[in-house]
Write an enzyme that holds these catalytic residues in place. Structure first.
Site, PDB file in Angstrom:
ATOM      1  N   ASP A   1      47.646  82.923 -10.979  1.00  0.00           N
ATOM      2  CA  ASP A   1      48.337  81.652 -11.773  1.00  0.00           C
ATOM      3  C   ASP A   1      49.525  81.172 -11.224  1.00  0.00           C
ATOM      4  O   ASP A   1      49.378  79.779 -11.045  1.00  0.00           O
ATOM      5  CB  ASP A   1      48.605  82.010 -13.332  1.00  0.00           C
ATOM      6  CG  ASP A   1      49.605  83.388 -13.029  1.00  0.00           C
ATOM      7  OD1 ASP A   1      49.663  84.186 -12.121  1.00  0.00           O
ATOM      8  OD2 ASP A   1      49.953  83.779 -14.088  1.00  0.00           O
TER       9      ASP A   1
ATOM     10  N   ASP B   1      55.493  83.316  -6.893  1.00  0.00           N
ATOM     11  CA  ASP B   1      57.030  82.899  -7.058  1.00  0.00           C
ATOM     12  C   ASP B   1      57.678  83.377  -5.876  1.00  0.00           C
ATOM     13  O   ASP B   1      57.465  82.585  -4.815  1.00  0.00           O
ATOM     14  CB  ASP B   1      57.758  83.697  -8.313  1.00  0.00           C
ATOM     15  CG  ASP B   1      57.453  83.186  -9.580  1.00  0.00           C
ATOM     16  OD1 ASP B   1      57.709  81.941  -9.613  1.00  0.00           O
ATOM     17  OD2 ASP B   1      56.938  83.788 -10.478  1.00  0.00           O
TER      18      ASP B   1
ATOM     19  N   PHE C   1      61.466  78.506 -14.733  1.00  0.00           N
ATOM     20  CA  PHE C   1      60.900  79.661 -15.489  1.00  0.00           C
ATOM     21  C   PHE C   1      59.753  78.623 -16.415  1.00  0.00           C
ATOM     22  O   PHE C   1      60.080  77.900 -17.383  1.00  0.00           O
ATOM     23  CB  PHE C   1      61.633  80.426 -16.520  1.00  0.00           C
ATOM     24  CG  PHE C   1      60.652  81.423 -17.148  1.00  0.00           C
ATOM     25  CD1 PHE C   1      60.424  82.703 -16.180  1.00  0.00           C
ATOM     26  CD2 PHE C   1      60.314  81.455 -18.252  1.00  0.00           C
ATOM     27  CE1 PHE C   1      59.573  83.569 -16.620  1.00  0.00           C
ATOM     28  CE2 PHE C   1      59.279  82.616 -18.615  1.00  0.00           C
ATOM     29  CZ  PHE C   1      59.037  83.722 -17.837  1.00  0.00           C
TER      30      PHE C   1
END
Length: 183
Positions: free
Chosen positions: A104, A107, A156
Site C-alpha cells: 500500500d 514510508d 500521515f
C-alpha cells in the site's frame, strides 16, 4: 466510506478513488507486458495492501496466484519502529517463482527492504515491488520500486487500506489524517 462523511477527521484528500483505479489499470498493463508468458505470484502485505491487491489482481488479465504475508514495524503508532516482525508467513514455496510484492505505502523503506531480502533468499526467480504510494521525503533506505502509483508528501495518511488504530481502512480515497485525531 466517503471523505465527505468524515471531513472533520481529514485535512486533505491526496488521491481519489477514481485516480487510484486509473493508476492500477495502467500498472496492470505494464505488469502484463513485463511478465508475458510467465506466471506471477502476487504477495500482498497485510493488512494495508488488501484493497490494492484485490483491485490490482482483478485488473490483471492473465491468471495470477496470490499469497499474503503480515509483517509489522508500526504497532499502534504513526511511525515505523524499524524492527520487523513476521506475523503471518507465506503458505507458498517461492522456489523458482516470479514474485511481485504488492504494498500500500512505502514510508521509511526499512520494512520493505527487509521483506525484499527475505523473499529473494527463498530461491525466487525474480522479486519486484508494486506500491500504490511512496513518501520520498520519509525514505531512510533506497528501495527500487518497479511499479509505483503515486509519490505523496510525508504526512500521515489513511484510506484505501491504510489505517490509524484499525480505523479508516474503508475510506475510498487516500487522505491526510487531521493531527487532532492522533495527537
Amino acid at each position: 466510506m466517503y471523505a465527505r462523511e468524515i471531513e472533520a477527521d481529514l485535512t486533505e484528500v491526496l488521491v481519489t478513488e477514481a485516480q487510484i483505479q486509473e493508476k492500477l489499470a495502467e500498472l496492470a498493463r505494464r505488469i502484463e507486458a513485463d511478465y508475458e508468458g510467465r506466471e506471477i505470484l502476487l504477495v500482498g502485505v497485510l493488512k494495508g495492501a488488501v484493497m490494492v491487491m484485490a483491485d490490482l489482481a482483478r485488473e490483471l488479465r492473465p491468471h495470477v496466484r496470490t499469497d499474503w504475508m503480515a509483517v509489522s514495524s508500526y504497532g499502534a503508532g504513526t511511525e515505523s519502529s524499524g524492527v520487523v516482525r513476521i506475523l503471518k508467513d507465506l503458505d507458498t514455496d517461492l522456489t523458482g517463482r516470479h514474485v511481485l510484492i504488492v504494498e500500500d505505502i512505502i514510508d521509511s523503506g526499512l520494512t520493505l527492504s527487509w521483506l525484499l531480502a527475505n523473499l529473494k533468499s527463498r530461491g525466487t526467480a525474480s522479486v519486484e515491488i508494486c506500491a500504490l504510494l511512496r513518501k520520498p521525503d520519509a525514505a531512510r533506505v533506497d528501495v527500487t520500486v518497479k511499479y509505483l502509483g503515486f509519490d505523496i508528501p510525508n504526512q500521515f495518511v489513511v484510506g484505501y487500506g491504510l489505517d490509524y488504530a484499525e480505523r479508516y481502512r474503508n475510506l475510498r480515497d487516500v487522505a491526510i489524517l487531521a493531527p487532532h485525531i492522533y495527537s
